[in-house]
Write a protein that holds these residues in place. Structure first.
Motif: not given
Length: 176
Positions: A88-104
């Protein structure tokens, strides 16, 4: 510590030997998960086929990685979670969205809705409603993209469960 050993084209037998040899010839090596899956030609072949098929999914790859993150948080495969966060990071997904994804979830209501569907497919597919599918269409998802969610979830269940069984962790593994 891994519970199952890695195999190589020299130590694998039958169809697994052929599959590993082909992968090594194309990529130079195989990671821990694939090498360990070679104990079962059915599992390795099924994984490779499903993985290739899902590479042709209609659903945007940035979205599918966020779905994978949400699923792996639930399933508990650290090796898979690390791989999907890195992708996700390599594709440019930012850290806030990664954290939101972790939370579903996601800040984007359309992405939040498709992640919620994926989590329902994972946890309780009988709870999916007609209204949810209609809402996904209203967010712009095609029936193909909606159907792809099942494949993404299935691939994550397969890889995560295999890694957990095999004892492959971020410390012991090189792929998911």
């Amino acid at each position: 510590m891994p519970r199952l050993t890695r195999l190589t084209p020299d130590t694998a037998v039958g169809a697994s030997r052929d599959l590993l040899a082909e992968l090594v010839s194309r990529h130079g090596q195989t990671g821990d998960m694939v090498s360990t899956m070679a104990h079962s030609p059915a599992v390795l072949g099924g994984y490779l086929q499903l993985s290739r098929a899902m590479g042709r999914a209609k659903l945007n790859r940035k979205i599918s990685e966020r779905i994978s993150i949400a699923i792996q948080v639930q399933q508990g495969c650290g090796l898979c979670l690390d791989a999907h966060v890195s992708a996700a990071r390599a594709m440019g997904v930012d850290e806030e969205e990664i954290e939101r994804a972790r939370a579903g979830s996601s800040a984007d209501p359309a992405i939040a809705a498709i992640i919620a569907l994926a989590l329902q497919v994972y946890r309780e597919p009988t709870s999916i409603t007609d209204e949810q599918v209609i809402a996904l269409r209203e967010h712009g998802y095609s029936d193909r993209a909606i159907a792809d969610v099942v494949g993404i979830v299935a691939l994550n269940i397969l890889t995560g469960a295999f890694n957990l069984l095999a004892g492959l962790t971020p410390e012991s593994g090189t792929d998911a």
